[in-house]
Enzyme design. Structure first.
Site, PDB file in Angstrom:
ATOM      1  N   LYS A  80     -49.711  13.052   7.577  1.00  0.00           N
ATOM      2  CA  LYS A  80     -48.364  13.625   7.743  1.00  0.00           C
ATOM      3  C   LYS A  80     -47.464  13.333   6.543  1.00  0.00           C
ATOM      4  O   LYS A  80     -46.660  14.161   6.153  1.00  0.00           O
ATOM      5  CB  LYS A  80     -47.730  13.115   9.033  1.00  0.00           C
ATOM      6  CG  LYS A  80     -47.674  11.604   9.144  1.00  0.00           C
ATOM      7  CD  LYS A  80     -48.061  11.101  10.530  1.00  0.00           C
ATOM      8  CE  LYS A  80     -49.550  10.879  10.571  1.00  0.00           C
ATOM      9  NZ  LYS A  80     -50.051  10.161  11.724  1.00  0.00           N
ATOM     10  N   GLU A  92     -53.615  19.988  11.563  1.00  0.00           N
ATOM     11  CA  GLU A  92     -53.263  19.887  12.985  1.00  0.00           C
ATOM     12  C   GLU A  92     -53.123  18.430  13.417  1.00  0.00           C
ATOM     13  O   GLU A  92     -52.218  18.077  14.182  1.00  0.00           O
ATOM     14  CB  GLU A  92     -54.351  20.563  13.837  1.00  0.00           C
ATOM     15  CG  GLU A  92     -54.040  20.613  15.320  1.00  0.00           C
ATOM     16  CD  GLU A  92     -52.757  21.390  15.585  1.00  0.00           C
ATOM     17  OE1 GLU A  92     -52.742  22.600  15.403  1.00  0.00           O
ATOM     18  OE2 GLU A  92     -51.742  20.749  15.945  1.00  0.00           O
ATOM     19  N   GLY A 117     -51.379  14.396  17.306  1.00  0.00           N
ATOM     20  CA  GLY A 117     -52.807  14.175  17.542  1.00  0.00           C
ATOM     21  C   GLY A 117     -53.499  15.416  18.063  1.00  0.00           C
ATOM     22  O   GLY A 117     -53.499  16.458  17.401  1.00  0.00           O
ATOM     23  N   LYS A 136     -43.312  13.988  10.601  1.00  0.00           N
ATOM     24  CA  LYS A 136     -43.850  15.014  11.507  1.00  0.00           C
ATOM     25  C   LYS A 136     -42.839  16.147  11.733  1.00  0.00           C
ATOM     26  O   LYS A 136     -43.203  17.326  11.713  1.00  0.00           O
ATOM     27  CB  LYS A 136     -44.254  14.359  12.825  1.00  0.00           C
ATOM     28  CG  LYS A 136     -45.470  13.432  12.680  1.00  0.00           C
ATOM     29  CD  LYS A 136     -45.661  12.559  13.911  1.00  0.00           C
ATOM     30  CE  LYS A 136     -46.926  11.718  13.821  1.00  0.00           C
ATOM     31  NZ  LYS A 136     -46.985  10.687  14.883  1.00  0.00           N
ATOM     32  N   GLY A 151     -54.693   8.253  18.685  1.00  0.00           N
ATOM     33  CA  GLY A 151     -55.960   7.790  19.231  1.00  0.00           C
ATOM     34  C   GLY A 151     -57.115   8.490  18.557  1.00  0.00           C
ATOM     35  O   GLY A 151     -56.995   9.626  18.106  1.00  0.00           O
TER      36      GLY A 151
END
Lengths: 429, 429
Positions: free
Chosen positions: A106, A130, A135, A206, A303
């Site tokens: 990012k 993406e 995530g 972001k 994650g």
């Protein structure tokens, strides 16, 4: 659809890189379009470090730029991180050689997106990211592809799972920021140096990316107004709740005639609002368009599993050979980013004013607010044990920021007032 | 990216078609990839009918097949509706001529999707249908593209805005189904013949399409288990609320070792669940994957603006020349649809049993349930005015459907029981 095998080079073998290697080893034919993806080469800081994935059969590179440049690699996956340095150099090397790039970085896209988009488009290759935002929850794809038949007016949400976890825990357990942060670090939910997360910078990266996708402007991280959560006090979490709000770190961007605003602030959200109900490490986002109305998406924002799945989805997108600009317009046609003057931005605000318990305090404060043209929507005075004074809390009606800051400066100087009033933003419902 | 103009033919000029014409007339260059889209020809039931859009400059066709086949049309947009007849014939004609097709027709894709996918892929053209499910909320794109790096295990949500509006109004105003339906028809929220919506068939078409996208199986509408909302009584809405639930029409699909289940049922949702909070005409959907976890999306499911925006987004996707299968695998490789035996499906259930107010009724019922191996999670007995008996309401633990149906048949025969117990499904939280 003839089957081709894409030879994938992966730089960065942290949890996401490991998850991706495992997935592609087990499912090289996962992409519906029919091509195969096979990891052939990797790069990371240390070759000998123990790993959960076997890399013995893969070509090793100490230098990600060499990996990206290798004639054996057709598609480069950048999971190194960092806005500059080897990550940027490797992405540039791949793009210059006409290789598609997939990244989860990012900072890189927020700080150098326009330049990299120009490079990708000049070489007719996709640059996909993406996994950089939310995530496995496809915020990027939604703005880049699904909203192109609409005019987006605003995007706002919870984009940092670590902050959301800390704020949720503070509320749930009644412990303060430093205490919960220490625990989050011990549990691996926050990094040893938590600045990027708790300082709001990660969310800032972001939302900068989402602003570029939403409004067709060049990403401009420098223009983002960023406030983190390290100053959020338990007292404010409790008082906000008494007023019917929950404090969340909200990253938002909106477009007005004056330009584009990109902001990250701890923000009071009405308790019944979907963003107030996204607890723990969840990410959640509202996208509002003039034709579609409001779309809400929510999911795990980080994650290994979700992020690796997002990288894999981008690899599948590369295989479709879709030709579209990196952002909402070709790099050369991206509008220059015009920032809204923050002083002109209008919104509801929460003010906590610590006063000595003397007669006339409320009168003096409300008089000052009236003089400054700030009108009050909700008001709460509540003795709080050990708070070192009595907190007077109020929520204003929508007010220009300049008037608000003027009022705060004047209130700070009032005799009964103990310290500069605490300002928090309040979301519209 | 050289600029090309796509000559678009639009069959069907209802609200969505009108919205699309207006949008493309104002914004022919909306697509980020740089191509233009211009509507050159239209077809509808009546040429002379007064319209809000001016079609005088466009070529007129009485027959959508002729429109789709016209050498002046490069891209065919089908907004006629209906699973067969002219809509299907026109889509087939366009695909056979190698023209990309964009459609909002859920019935067509749910009932003939595999066949049309084969035709599209044989002719190397896209067949896109984002607008068929959830209007402007990109459920199709999410499952087709964003989830390909994951294994989806279940998809469930609210896919019919009319039913959601009716159920929300019943709860809010305390009026019964027929009454609220009449009002919805007067307001234009429900059609003159509401069967497709209130019968659950529209939601059935939509979840059939999502199942094919989620699991890579051929769409099989025939296998869907469909129950609408016309039998939902106000009494059940009230009793469910007392137990902490709201009744929603839930369309869901899940994959187990036994096969794929596709179901539409009025379902009790825990009040704090996001699906319970999607009121009015909203649509909302959970997608659960093994790696990504649970993603939730919510937005307006219908209306001219959102649906036309989804059609426009598909047109922009056509311009990218992306090559991907119509569903989750090339048509020839779609797995045959294996339906799960409904008797083997396991879930929590709500039972309302109307009894005469005599001693021993509860004992007889609970004994029968125990004998059938159905255990109880929650229980409520509450006198309700004018209900013609006393309702005994219970929520079971997860139970195989076969045991439940056995218990219902036996309870129906008990002396104190006035009618066949009412069964509703209960969602897991």
């Amino acid at each position: 659809m003839t089957q081709k095998t894409w030879r994938v080079g992966v730089a960065g073998l942290g949890t996401v890189g490991g998850g991706l290697l495992q997935f592609l080893a087990a499912r090289p034919d996962f992409a519906p379009a029919g091509d195969r993806a096979e990891v052939v080469a990797v790069s990371a800081r240390s070759k000998s470090r123990p790993r959960t994935v076997d890399i013995s059969g893969l070509e090793w590179f100490d230098d990600p730029v060499a990996l990206a440049s290798s004639p054996n690699v057709d598609l480069f996956v950048e999971l190194v991180g960092g806005s500059d340095g080897p990550a940027k150099a490797a992405v540039e090397a791949a793009l210059k050689l006409g290789k598609p790039v997939v990244t989860a970085n990012k900072a890189l896209i927020a700080e150098h997106g326009a330049e990299l988009a120009a490079l990708a488009e000049a070489n007719n290759v996709p640059l996909l990211f993406e996994a950089a935002v939310m995530g496995g929850t496809p915020a990027v794809k939604m703005l880049r592809e699904a909203m192109v038949g609409d005019d987006v007016v605003s995007v706002a949400g919870i984009l940092n799972g670590t902050c959301n976890y800390i704020l949720s825990e503070m509320e749930k357990t009644g412990r303060d920021f430093a205490d919960v942060l220490r625990e989050a670090q011990a549990l691996g939910y926050a990094e040893a140096d938590p600045t990027m997360d708790v300082g709001g910078f990660d969310a800032g990266h972001k939302i900068t990316i989402l602003a570029a996708l939403a409004f067709g402007c060049a990403p401009n991280y420098e223009a983002a107004e960023i406030e983190g959560i390290s100053e959020v006090e338990l007292l404010d979490i409790k008082l906000a709740k008494d007023l019917g709000y929950r404090i969340k770190l909200i990253a938002g961007t909106s477009k007005t005639e004056g330009g584009v605003a990109v902001k990250v602030h701890p923000t009071l959200i009405p308790l019944e609002h979907p963003l107030a109900q996204a607890g723990g490490a969840l990410n959640a986002l509202f996208i509002e368009g003039t034709r579609i109305g409001r779309i809400f998406i929510q999911g795990p924002g980080a994650g290994a599993g979700p992020t690796a799945a997002a990288v894999a989805a981008d690899i599948a997108d590369v295989m479709t050979k879709a030709v579209r600009p990196v952002f909402q317009a070709p790099a050369g046609a991206l509008k220059p980013f015009v920032a809204v003057d923050p002083a002109k931005s209008v919104g509801k605000a929460y003010l906590r004013i610590m006063v000595r318990d003397v007669p006339g305090a409320i009168a003096a404060i409300s008089e000052t607010l009236a003089e400054c043209g700030v009108s009050i929507d909700a008001f709460l005075q509540k003795p709080v044990e050990g708070a070192g004074g009595v907190p007077i809390v109020l929520v204003t009606h929508a007010t220009p920021e300049s008037k608000l800051l003027d009022a705060i400066s004047r209130i700070e100087k009032l005799q009964a007032v103990l310290e500069r009033p605490r300002l928090l933003r309040v979301a519209r419902s």
